[in-house]
Write a protein that holds these residues in place. Structure first.
Motif, PDB file in Angstrom:
ATOM      1  N   ILE A 217       0.885  -1.173   0.000  1.00 56.82           N
ATOM      2  CA  ILE A 217       0.000   0.000   0.000  1.00 56.82           C
ATOM      3  C   ILE A 217       0.918   1.217   0.000  1.00 56.82           C
ATOM      4  N   PRO A 218       1.209   1.792  -1.173  1.00 60.12           N
ATOM      5  CA  PRO A 218       2.137   2.937  -1.228  1.00 60.12           C
ATOM      6  C   PRO A 218       1.626   4.175  -0.516  1.00 60.12           C
ATOM      7  N   ASP A 219       0.312   4.360  -0.514  1.00 63.56           N
ATOM      8  CA  ASP A 219      -0.269   5.533   0.134  1.00 63.56           C
ATOM      9  C   ASP A 219      -1.601   5.116   0.757  1.00 63.56           C
ATOM     10  N   ALA A 220      -1.617   4.984   2.076  1.00 67.19           N
ATOM     11  CA  ALA A 220      -2.806   4.491   2.772  1.00 67.19           C
ATOM     12  C   ALA A 220      -3.961   5.483   2.766  1.00 67.19           C
ATOM     13  N   ARG A 221      -3.744   6.679   2.215  1.00 68.19           N
ATOM     14  CA  ARG A 221      -4.827   7.668   2.146  1.00 68.19           C
ATOM     15  C   ARG A 221      -5.459   7.713   0.759  1.00 68.19           C
ATOM     16  N   TYR A 222      -5.249   6.679  -0.031  1.00 68.72           N
ATOM     17  CA  TYR A 222      -5.703   6.700  -1.431  1.00 68.72           C
ATOM     18  C   TYR A 222      -7.229   6.617  -1.546  1.00 68.72           C
ATOM     19  N   ARG A 223      -7.712   6.996  -2.739  1.00 64.34           N
ATOM     20  CA  ARG A 223      -9.122   6.794  -3.101  1.00 64.34           C
ATOM     21  C   ARG A 223      -9.196   5.613  -4.058  1.00 64.34           C
ATOM     22  N   VAL A 251     -11.559  -0.609   6.631  1.00 63.59           N
ATOM     23  CA  VAL A 251     -11.229  -0.774   8.053  1.00 63.59           C
ATOM     24  C   VAL A 251      -9.723  -0.887   8.233  1.00 63.59           C
ATOM     25  N   HIS A 252      -9.046  -1.590   7.313  1.00 63.54           N
ATOM     26  CA  HIS A 252      -7.594  -1.724   7.413  1.00 63.54           C
ATOM     27  C   HIS A 252      -6.906  -0.375   7.193  1.00 63.54           C
ATOM     28  N   LEU A 253      -7.397   0.406   6.258  1.00 65.27           N
ATOM     29  CA  LEU A 253      -6.812   1.724   6.018  1.00 65.27           C
ATOM     30  C   LEU A 253      -6.972   2.616   7.251  1.00 65.27           C
ATOM     31  N   GLU A 254      -8.119   2.526   7.897  1.00 63.45           N
ATOM     32  CA  GLU A 254      -8.339   3.312   9.121  1.00 63.45           C
ATOM     33  C   GLU A 254      -7.425   2.813  10.234  1.00 63.45           C
ATOM     34  N   TYR A 255      -7.224   1.508  10.298  1.00 71.20           N
ATOM     35  CA  TYR A 255      -6.312   0.900  11.275  1.00 71.20           C
ATOM     36  C   TYR A 255      -4.902   1.470  11.107  1.00 71.20           C
ATOM     37  N   LEU A 256      -4.418   1.517   9.842  1.00 67.76           N
ATOM     38  CA  LEU A 256      -3.090   2.066   9.577  1.00 67.76           C
ATOM     39  C   LEU A 256      -3.017   3.536   9.975  1.00 67.76           C
ATOM     40  N   ALA A 257      -4.070   4.291   9.651  1.00 68.22           N
ATOM     41  CA  ALA A 257      -4.080   5.715  10.006  1.00 68.22           C
ATOM     42  C   ALA A 257      -4.005   5.902  11.510  1.00 68.22           C
ATOM     43  N   ASN A 258      -4.713   5.062  12.261  1.00 70.19           N
ATOM     44  CA  ASN A 258      -4.681   5.166  13.716  1.00 70.19           C
ATOM     45  C   ASN A 258      -3.301   4.845  14.285  1.00 70.19           C
ATOM     46  N   MET A 259      -2.516   4.053  13.550  1.00 71.15           N
ATOM     47  CA  MET A 259      -1.147   3.724  13.967  1.00 71.15           C
ATOM     48  C   MET A 259      -0.147   4.783  13.502  1.00 71.15           C
ATOM     49  N   GLY A 260      -0.587   5.759  12.709  1.00 68.95           N
ATOM     50  CA  GLY A 260       0.327   6.742  12.168  1.00 68.95           C
ATOM     51  C   GLY A 260       1.121   6.218  10.990  1.00 68.95           C
ATOM     52  N   VAL A 261       0.559   5.231  10.270  1.00 68.35           N
ATOM     53  CA  VAL A 261       1.241   4.597   9.132  1.00 68.35           C
ATOM     54  C   VAL A 261       0.620   5.121   7.841  1.00 68.35           C
ATOM     55  N   ALA A 262       1.464   5.663   6.940  1.00 68.26           N
ATOM     56  CA  ALA A 262       0.983   6.193   5.661  1.00 68.26           C
ATOM     57  C   ALA A 262       1.275   5.252   4.506  1.00 68.26           C
ATOM     58  N   ALA A 263       2.192   4.294   4.682  1.00 74.38           N
ATOM     59  CA  ALA A 263       2.523   3.311   3.642  1.00 74.38           C
ATOM     60  C   ALA A 263       2.926   2.017   4.316  1.00 74.38           C
TER      61      ALA A 263
END
Length: 572
Positions: A217-223, A251-263
């Motif tokens: 996932i190069p960018d976890a904030r993708y559309r 849900v996984h993308l939100e999980y990464l965001a909550n961890m402060g992970v962008a990729a």
């Protein structure tokens, strides 16, 4: 757990993430049907690459949009791959009106050829993936114990990919996971030793990790980019299990965001056909991973998987060799016994060496024979009640939790785990192995009893927001029984049941002989009485004949006395 949260968790565990109907925006998808390469599906962003609208590409030949040399490379790659296999790198080629340099990967599934196309990143991953992977393997191939090996694996993947954090994440027997090695930037908090609940990676996600070895996932904030249409030619949902570009669960993308992970990136570690763990990579800013680096990581992951599997096989072989020695010794001793069944209680210390355990109990004829650390005999009714609930005919039954068999949910006699072998279940005769209770201080990444949170509307499920270390004291469990333990126990059970049945047969034979012997003795007595009557009729014999007859009667008397004496000795 509230009913609302329980329903939300069930919905998350059953989410069909392989049917997302979309891809990540850093690439393009074109799916075709052989033999004429008719295009059946495209990603909605494909016009950026080909200059043609998605609707204009459907039902036309791939040859109208991609040159023959690239199609030839795709066809050759498919020819070397099995249907359903992970995507393989096929070519680096110029595609589209602007001749954009792209990485082309391909795989076949459900009668379709799925072509994934990503812009080539110059200067990154241009070296041969095979040579890169060989160099990485050479640095970890020799002289490392298990912990050192995993640590070096994390270091090598971080050096290859440039991620801020790389972890070796191992799945436990209960599907929770534990970070067993880590390489990270100094300013990042350590995750080494933290445990994550099984719900963090639900079953359907573990299945995808098993079949698709690399996930990026190069960018976890993708559309997400939709696939048009999102159905296969038969009208069913388009299976994207093997797509590298597949869009992941929100849900996984939100999980990464909550961890402060962008990729992120993950490399599967597979041993014995099961998902052993992951090499998990996190970065705080978006980070693309070129196809060449992914290919090197994939090769390196295959080597790591083989090393992990080899270690497990070596350990299983060692345990099996020790168990085989115990079985051979036991067979010799029981074969020499007049009644193997009655000789078995004396062999408990030997049996304890067959399966790694802290104690062993033989339940036989209502008696409790024990060696090592075991529950008190008063727990026999509880154990038998559990065995009648859990046992299947002829197979061992095992648990590492005392609350399965202990009504008070407390370890009895300091033990928690039980592995039971049926000898004669109809008579409540079992061989039980026990493992001591392990009191663990477990450090969780967030509270395990709060793996998910409901949104303000009470309906939407989201991952927990805190991953701060939370310590829990875990009681009432033992070291789990491994697959190798169960295989060894099954073989031991087969051998013991054979001797047990043989001993039971000998006991029945002795009982039969015991009933027959009084009848036989009475018959002999009657014969002797008849002989005495014959002697009364021998009144006209010469002295020589009388003397010889007296000698014969004396010898018979002596033989009878010897039989009586030997019979008394056997009885003692």
């Amino acid at each position: 757990m509230t009913p609302e949260l329980e329903r939300a968790l069930q919905a998350c565990a059953s989410e069909p993430i392989h049917l997302s109907g979309a891809i990540q925006p850093h690439g393009y998808l074109v799916s075709s049907r052989l033999p004429d390469w008719t295009i059946t599906n495209v990603s909605a962003n494909v016009e950026e690459l080909t200059g043609a609208a998605p609707e204009a590409m459907l039902r036309r030949s791939l040859r109208e949009f991609i040159t023959d040399d690239v199609i030839q490379a795709i066809a050759e790659t498919i020819g070397f791959s099995d249907p359903g296999a992970p995507a393989q790198r096929a070519a680096v080629a110029n595609i589209g009106p602007s001749a954009k340099l792209c990485e082309v990967s391909v795989h076949a599934a459900e009668g379709l050829v799925h072509i994934e196309i990503e812009p080539h990143v110059h200067g990154a991953g241009d070296r041969s993936p095979t040579l890169v992977a060989q160099a990485m393997i050479a640095r970890i191939a020799q002289g490392l114990d298990e912990a050192g090996f995993h640590e070096r694996v994390a270091e090598q993947v971080r050096k290859l990919t440039g991620y801020d954090r790389v972890m070796v994440y191992r799945f436990r027997h209960d599907d929770s996971g534990e970070v067993v090695a880590e390489s990270r930037e100094p300013d990042m908090p350590p995750y080494l030793g933290l445990r994550y609940p099984a719900s963090d990676i639900p079953p359907q996600a573990r299945r995808l990790y098993l079949h698709s070895r690399i996930r990026v996932i190069p960018d976890a904030r993708y559309r997400p980019v939709p696939i048009l249409p999102d159905r296969n030619p038969g009208g069913g949902p388009l299976d994207l299990s093997q797509l590298s570009l597949r869009s992941v669960s929100p849900v996984h993308l939100e999980y990464l965001a909550n961890m402060g992970v962008a990729a992120s990136m993950s490399i599967s570690i597979v041993a014995g056909g099961r998902l052993w763990g992951l090499i998990a990579c996190h970065h705080r800013t978006p980070r693309p991973v070129p196809a060449g680096i992914r290919a090197a990581a994939d090769l390196f992951g295959l080597f790591v998987s083989m090393r992990v599997a080899a270690r497990e096989q070596q350990e299983a072989a060692r345990l099996e060799e020790e168990a085989r020695g115990v079985r051979d010794t036991l067979a010799q001793r029981l074969s020499a016994a007049s009644d193997p069944r009655l000789a078995l209680p004396a062999e408990l210390e030997l049996l304890q060496r067959a399966v790694p355990a802290d104690g062993v109990v033989l339940l036989q004829s209502g008696h409790w024979h024990a060696a090592g650390r075991c529950p008190p005999p008063e727990r026999m009714p509880d154990l038998l009640a559990w065995l009648w609930r859990a046992a299947t005919p002829g197979a061992p039954v095992a648990t590492d939790r005392c609350d399965d068999w202990s009504p008070g949910r407390e370890a009895a006699g300091g033990v928690a785990g039980v592995l039971a072998l049926p000898l004669d279940p109809a008579r409540d005769e079992w061989l039980l192995f026990f493992r001591r209770e392990q009191v663990e201080e477990v450090r969780w990444a967030g509270r395990p009893d709060q793996p998910m949170e409901l949104g303000d509307d009470g309906q939407r499920l989201g991952p927990r927001r805190s991953f701060e270390a939370w310590t829990e004291t875990v009681r009432g469990t033992s070291a789990p029984w491994s697959d190798a333990d169960l295989r060894i126990a099954s073989r031991l059970g087969l051998a013991l049941r054979e001797f047990h049945q043989r001993g039971g047969g000998q006991a029945e034979a002795r009982e039969l002989r015991g009933r027959r012997n009084p009848l036989d003795v009475r018959g002999h007595r009657e014969r002797l009485l008849r002989l005495s009557e014959l002697l009364d009729s021998l009144v006209h014999v010469d002295p020589g004949t009388a003397s010889a007859l007296a000698e014969r009667i004396a010898r018979l008397e002596e033989e009878l006395r010897q039989l009586i004496t030997s019979g008394d000795a056997v009885a003692e």
